[in-house]
Design a protein around this motif. Structure first.
Motif, PDB file in Angstrom:
ATOM      1  N   VAL A  85      16.722  19.220 -27.190  1.00 61.18           N
ATOM      2  CA  VAL A  85      15.528  19.744 -26.509  1.00 61.18           C
ATOM      3  C   VAL A  85      15.467  19.162 -25.094  1.00 61.18           C
ATOM      4  N   LYS A  86      15.753  17.850 -24.995  1.00 61.91           N
ATOM      5  CA  LYS A  86      15.691  17.192 -23.676  1.00 61.91           C
ATOM      6  C   LYS A  86      16.718  17.771 -22.706  1.00 61.91           C
ATOM      7  N   ILE A  87      17.937  17.954 -23.187  1.00 57.02           N
ATOM      8  CA  ILE A  87      18.968  18.437 -22.252  1.00 57.02           C
ATOM      9  C   ILE A  87      18.670  19.886 -21.846  1.00 57.02           C
ATOM     10  N   MET A  88      18.148  20.677 -22.782  1.00 58.76           N
ATOM     11  CA  MET A  88      17.819  22.062 -22.412  1.00 58.76           C
ATOM     12  C   MET A  88      16.644  22.091 -21.423  1.00 58.76           C
ATOM     13  N   SER A  89      15.706  21.160 -21.617  1.00 55.83           N
ATOM     14  CA  SER A  89      14.579  21.070 -20.679  1.00 55.83           C
ATOM     15  C   SER A  89      15.085  20.639 -19.297  1.00 55.83           C
ATOM     16  N   MET A  90      15.996  19.657 -19.298  1.00 60.26           N
ATOM     17  CA  MET A  90      16.566  19.187 -18.023  1.00 60.26           C
ATOM     18  C   MET A  90      17.301  20.306 -17.302  1.00 60.26           C
ATOM     19  N   LEU A  91      18.057  21.067 -18.072  1.00 51.98           N
ATOM     20  CA  LEU A  91      18.820  22.167 -17.472  1.00 51.98           C
ATOM     21  C   LEU A  91      17.872  23.254 -16.959  1.00 51.98           C
ATOM     22  N   ASP A  92      16.808  23.495 -17.727  1.00 58.83           N
ATOM     23  CA  ASP A  92      15.808  24.482 -17.303  1.00 58.83           C
ATOM     24  C   ASP A  92      15.194  24.062 -15.962  1.00 58.83           C
ATOM     25  N   THR A  93      14.844  22.785 -15.849  1.00 55.85           N
ATOM     26  CA  THR A  93      14.263  22.284 -14.599  1.00 55.85           C
ATOM     27  C   THR A  93      15.275  22.383 -13.463  1.00 55.85           C
ATOM     28  N   ALA A  94      16.532  22.037 -13.770  1.00 53.36           N
ATOM     29  CA  ALA A  94      17.572  22.102 -12.733  1.00 53.36           C
ATOM     30  C   ALA A  94      17.794  23.549 -12.290  1.00 53.36           C
ATOM     31  N   ASN A  95      17.876  24.458 -13.239  1.00 48.77           N
ATOM     32  CA  ASN A  95      18.104  25.871 -12.908  1.00 48.77           C
ATOM     33  C   ASN A  95      16.944  26.464 -12.106  1.00 48.77           C
ATOM     34  N   THR A  96      15.716  26.251 -12.619  1.00 48.28           N
ATOM     35  CA  THR A  96      14.572  26.867 -11.940  1.00 48.28           C
ATOM     36  C   THR A  96      14.268  26.141 -10.628  1.00 48.28           C
ATOM     37  N   GLY A  97      14.529  24.826 -10.578  1.00 45.04           N
ATOM     38  CA  GLY A  97      14.322  24.083  -9.335  1.00 45.04           C
ATOM     39  C   GLY A  97      15.294  24.534  -8.254  1.00 45.04           C
ATOM     40  N   THR A  98      16.478  24.944  -8.649  1.00 44.18           N
ATOM     41  CA  THR A  98      17.494  25.359  -7.678  1.00 44.18           C
ATOM     42  C   THR A  98      17.400  26.848  -7.360  1.00 44.18           C
ATOM     43  N   TYR A  99      17.162  27.645  -8.389  1.00 41.91           N
ATOM     44  CA  TYR A  99      17.276  29.104  -8.200  1.00 41.91           C
ATOM     45  C   TYR A  99      15.950  29.854  -8.376  1.00 41.91           C
ATOM     46  N   LEU A 153      19.719  22.473 -34.505  1.00 40.90           N
ATOM     47  CA  LEU A 153      19.232  21.108 -34.727  1.00 40.90           C
ATOM     48  C   LEU A 153      17.975  20.849 -33.892  1.00 40.90           C
ATOM     49  N   ALA A 154      17.940  21.419 -32.687  1.00 43.11           N
ATOM     50  CA  ALA A 154      16.772  21.236 -31.813  1.00 43.11           C
ATOM     51  C   ALA A 154      15.527  21.829 -32.476  1.00 43.11           C
ATOM     52  N   LEU A 155      15.682  23.015 -33.047  1.00 47.35           N
ATOM     53  CA  LEU A 155      14.532  23.657 -33.712  1.00 47.35           C
ATOM     54  C   LEU A 155      14.082  22.829 -34.914  1.00 47.35           C
ATOM     55  N   LEU A 156      15.052  22.318 -35.685  1.00 45.99           N
ATOM     56  CA  LEU A 156      14.691  21.488 -36.843  1.00 45.99           C
ATOM     57  C   LEU A 156      13.973  20.219 -36.376  1.00 45.99           C
ATOM     58  N   SER A 157      14.455  19.633 -35.292  1.00 43.54           N
ATOM     59  CA  SER A 157      13.847  18.391 -34.800  1.00 43.54           C
ATOM     60  C   SER A 157      12.403  18.634 -34.357  1.00 43.54           C
ATOM     61  N   LEU A 158      12.092  19.877 -33.997  1.00 46.69           N
ATOM     62  CA  LEU A 158      10.713  20.225 -33.611  1.00 46.69           C
ATOM     63  C   LEU A 158       9.862  20.581 -34.835  1.00 46.69           C
ATOM     64  N   GLY A 159      10.473  20.515 -36.005  1.00 50.66           N
ATOM     65  CA  GLY A 159       9.732  20.776 -37.244  1.00 50.66           C
ATOM     66  C   GLY A 159       9.625  22.251 -37.598  1.00 50.66           C
ATOM     67  N   VAL A 160      10.442  23.092 -36.935  1.00 51.94           N
ATOM     68  CA  VAL A 160      10.375  24.530 -37.238  1.00 51.94           C
ATOM     69  C   VAL A 160      10.940  24.779 -38.641  1.00 51.94           C
ATOM     70  N   LYS A 161      10.192  25.490 -39.442  1.00 57.58           N
ATOM     71  CA  LYS A 161      10.620  25.758 -40.828  1.00 57.58           C
ATOM     72  C   LYS A 161      10.956  27.235 -41.012  1.00 57.58           C
ATOM     73  N   ASN A 162      11.554  27.517 -42.152  1.00 60.25           N
ATOM     74  CA  ASN A 162      11.834  28.897 -42.597  1.00 60.25           C
ATOM     75  C   ASN A 162      12.798  29.647 -41.685  1.00 60.25           C
ATOM     76  N   ILE A 163      13.683  28.924 -41.005  1.00 55.54           N
ATOM     77  CA  ILE A 163      14.640  29.608 -40.128  1.00 55.54           C
ATOM     78  C   ILE A 163      15.657  30.355 -41.000  1.00 55.54           C
ATOM     79  N   VAL A 164      15.882  31.609 -40.622  1.00 56.75           N
ATOM     80  CA  VAL A 164      16.929  32.395 -41.275  1.00 56.75           C
ATOM     81  C   VAL A 164      18.110  32.431 -40.318  1.00 56.75           C
ATOM     82  N   ILE A 165      19.299  32.054 -40.806  1.00 58.54           N
ATOM     83  CA  ILE A 165      20.468  32.106 -39.926  1.00 58.54           C
ATOM     84  C   ILE A 165      21.552  32.986 -40.547  1.00 58.54           C
ATOM     85  N   GLY A 166      22.430  33.463 -39.691  1.00 62.81           N
ATOM     86  CA  GLY A 166      23.515  34.308 -40.175  1.00 62.81           C
ATOM     87  C   GLY A 166      24.533  34.499 -39.081  1.00 62.81           C
TER      88      GLY A 166
END
Ligand code: FS2
Ligand code: SF4
Length: 551
Positions: free
Chosen positions: A205-219, A501-514
C-alpha cells in the motif's frame, strides 16, 4: 527448472521444462541463483546495518534485480549472469566491512559465503523453489518473494521519479533474510510468516501510494479522457509497459520529427495525465493487453519500446524493430532485442529508435474508435456527491472491482462475459490490463457516470483503495467490507500478488480471484486465507453473479 510464480504456470502446478511464458530452463535457474545470491547479500547487509557499514545502494540494486525476475520482464541469460556476479561482489564488500576483512564466521548461511563459481554450478533442485521441503514453508516463503517482486517493480518506477523510502528497503532486506533456509537467526514460525505476508501487503500500500504521489506530482492528476484507438498517416513508435518517465523522454525527443507516438497495453492510462496531453504527437493507444502483442507489434509497422513487462518472446517479423529498456531484456542466445541503457543522470538516447521509425510505414489500422481512461481517485472523488446520491437513490446498486491482469487463456473470456452480464445499475472499478476484457464494450453510463471507471495501470489499484476508503467515510461504514462493493479480480503475475496482499492487509474480505488460484498457495496456506478473509476462486458467470451481485 521449476517456476510457479504466475497464473499461466503449466497445469496449474509449475513449469518444469520451459516456461509457458517462454522463459527457458537456463534463464529460470539463473533467476533462482540470483535470488539465492540476493538473500546472502541481504543477510550481510542486515549485519552491516548494525555496524553502520551497510551498502547505501542496497535497495535500488535489489529492486532492480527482483524486478528483472518478474514474469515477462527479462529473458536474457547474459543479463542474469552479470547480475549474479554484481550481487556477489556487493555482498562481499559489505561482508568484509562487517568482519574487518577477516573470514566470515562458521555460522554464516551458505548464501552469504558461496562464490560466484560455486553458485553457477548449483541446480534448481539444490537452491530453487523445490529445495524447500516443507510445502507450507515453501508456499509462505515464495509468496513473500513474489510480493517483494511486486514492491520492487513499483519501487523502481517511484525511484525513477526520485521517490524512495528506507522503510521499504529495510523491509525487502528483512523479508529476504527471513527466507534463508540455513540461517543462524531464529526462523520465523508459520504465524510469523503469515504476519510477514501481511506486512508485505502494508508495504505494498505504501509503495503504491508513493508511486501515486510521484506520478501525480510529476505529471498531474489524470483526467477522464477518450483515447483514440485509430491510426494516423505518419510513422509511429509504440511504447508499452508501465514507465512514464520513458514516455516523457520519448515524447520530448520526438517533438517535431514527424514521428507519432502510440501507447500500448499498460501505457494506455498515460494518455489521461495533463502533462502528456500537451504533446500533440501522442496520438492514441494501439492495440490491447500484452498477450496480443505478437499480431499487434507486427501490424504496427514501426519500432516498439518495451519499458517493462509484459514482453512475449518476439517474432522474427518485428525483432529488428523491438527495443528494450530498464530491466527488460530479450535474447535467445543468438538474436537479441536492442537495449537502450540509461545514462548516469537517468537520461536516455532514443535517437536510434526515432531514426528507424522514419524509415517505417505508418501503423496499419486495427481499430477506429475511442476508449475511456483517467478515472483515478481525484477524478472520481470530484464527482463524489453525484456518486453518493446515485447510491442513495438506488441508481447504483453495487461497485464491482474487476482490477488486475489479463492473460491469454481462454478462461479469461469469463471477465468479458461477467462484465456484460452485470445489471445496468452496477459500476465496474478497474485498473491494470484486465480492463481490456471489457473497456471497449458499450456498457453505457449511470447519470453520466460511465459504468467502467478505469483508474489506470495495475499500480493504480491504489486509486481504487482511496475511492473505497472515501466511500466508507461518506457512508459512515465501519470498513470497506460494509460497502456495496465486491471484488472479482483477475491475476497473472507478481504485482497482482502484491496488490492481493495489499487488499488483505487492509482487511478486505470476500475477494474473488481467478481464473485460477495461485499455485504457490499450499492447501494449508489457502485454508488460512479462506478462514481469515473468505477468499474464493471465481466459478461461472451465473453463479458468481448470484453470489456477488443479486443475493
Ligand atoms: Fe498487465 Fe503484465 Fe501491469 Fe501485469 S501488462 S499482466 O505484468 O503489470 O498488469
Ligand atoms: Fe511458468 Fe509463469 Fe514461471 Fe513463466 S513465470 S516459467 S509461465 S510459472
Amino acid at each position: 527448472m521449476f517456476c510457479y510464480q504466475c497464473e499461466e504456470t503449466m497445469n496449474g502446478t509449475g513449469c518444469t521444462m520451459n516456461g509457458m511464458c517462454g522463459k527457458k530452463g537456463d534463464v529460470a535457474v539463473l533467476q533462482d541463483r540470483l535470488i539465492y545470491a540476493l538473500k546472502g547479500y541481504a543477510f550481510c547487509n542486515s549485519r552491516g546495518r548494525t555496524k553502520d557499514c551497510n551498502d547505501s545502494d542496497f535497495g535500488p540494486f535489489v529492486m532492480e534485480a527482483l524486478f528483472s525476475t518478474l514474469t515477462n520482464v527479462n529473458f536474457d541469460a547474459a543479463y542474469f549472469e552479470q547480475m549474479i556476479q554484481e550481487t556477489i561482489k556487493r555482498r562481499d564488500v559489505v561482508r568484509n566491512a562487517v568482519h574487518n576483512g577477516a573470514p566470515p564466521g562458521p555460522h554464516a548461511p551458505n548464501a552469504a559465503v558461496i562464490t560466484y563459481e560455486e553458485l553457477m554450478t548449483k541446480t534448481a533442485e539444490e537452491i530453487g523453489i523445490l529445495s524447500i521441503e516443507n510445502v507450507d514453508v515453501r508456499s509462505l516463503r515464495e509468496t513473500l518473494i513474489y510480493g517483494l517482486k511486486g514492491i520492487s517493480a513499483y519501487g523502481i518506477h517511484a525511484l525513477i521519479l526520485n521517490s524512495e523510502s528506507d522503510e521499504i528497503y529495510q523491509f525487502i532486506e528483512k523479508a529476504l533474510v527471513s527466507t534463508i533456509e540455513d540461517s543462524p537467526l531464529e526462523k520465523p514460525n508459520v504465524d510469523q510468516m503469515v504476519a510477514l505476508l501481511m506486512e508485505c501487503g502494508s508495504i505494498g500500500v505504501k509503495i503504491m501510494s508513493m508511486l501515486d504521489t510521484a506520478n501525480t506530482g510529476t505529471y498531474g492528476s489524470p483526467v477522464p479522457t477518450a483515447v483514440s484507438t485509430g491510426v494516423g498517416q505518419k510513422p509511429g513508435i509504440l511504447i508499452s509497459g508501465h514507465d512514464l518517465k520513458d514516455l516523457e523522454m520519448l515524447l520530448e525527443q520526438t517533438k517535431g520529427t514527424g514521428v507519432d507516438i502510440y501507447t500500448h497495453g499498460e501505457m494506455l492510462p498515460a494518455n489521461a495525465y495533463p502533462f502528456f496531453q500537451k504533446y500533440d504527437h501522442l496520438v492514441g493507444n494501439y492495440g490491447n493487453a500484452w498477450w496480443q502483442q505478437k499480431s499487434e507489434f507486427e501490424s504496427f509497422n514501426g519500432p516498439i519500446l518495451m519499458t517493462t513487462n509484459c514482453l512475449v518472446p518476439p517474432k522474427d517479423t518485428y525483432i529488428d524493430r523491438l527495443f528494450t529498456t530498464n530491466m527488460v531484456g530479450w535474447s535467445d542466445g543468438t538474436v537479441s532485442a536492442k537495449h537502450i541503457p540509461a545514462n548516469s543522470d537517468g537520461s536516455k538516447d532514443f535517437s536510434e529508435i526515432i531514426a528507424l521509425a522514419k524509415t517505417c510505414a505508418a501503423p496499419k489500422e486495427i481499430e477506429n474508435g475511442t476508449v475511456m481512461t483517467g478515472f483515478a481517485h481525484d477524478a472520481v472523488l470530484s464527482v463524489a456527491d453525484k456518486v453518493v446520491s446515485a447510491v442513495q437513490s438506488g441508481d447504483i446498486q453495487k461497485f464491482v472491482v474487476m482490477a488486475g491482469c489479463d492473460g491469454r487463456r481462454k478462461e479469461r473470456e469469463y471477465y468479458s462475459d461477467f462484465a456484460e452480464a452485470l445489471p445496468d445499475n452496477t459500476i465496474i472499478l478497474t485498473a491494470g490490463c484486465a480492463k481490456y476484457r471489457y473497456n471497449k464494450l458499450d456498457l453505457g453510463d449511470i447519470g453520466g457516470i460511465p459504468r467502467v471507471l478505469d483508474a489506470g495501470q495495475c499500480n493504480d489499484c491504489y486509486s481504487l483503495v482511496v475511492i473505497a476508503l472515501k466511500l466508507a467515510e461518506v457512508f459512515g461504514a465501519e470498513s470497506v467490507n460494509d460497502l456495496p462493493l465486491v471484488f472479482n479480480i483477475a491475476w497473472y503475475e507478481q504485482k497482482a500478488t502484491l496488490v492481493f496482499l495489499a487488499l488483505l492487509s487492509l482487511g478486505v474480505k470476500n475477494i474473488v480471484i481467478g481464473p485460477t488460484l495461485p499455485a504457490c498457495l499450499s492447501p494449508t496456506v489457502l485454508d488460512v486465507l479462506v478462514q481469515t478473509f473468505n477468499v474464493s476462486k471465481n466459478t461461472d458467470v451465473e453463479s458468481d453473479m448470484k453470489r456477488l451481485i443479486t443475493l
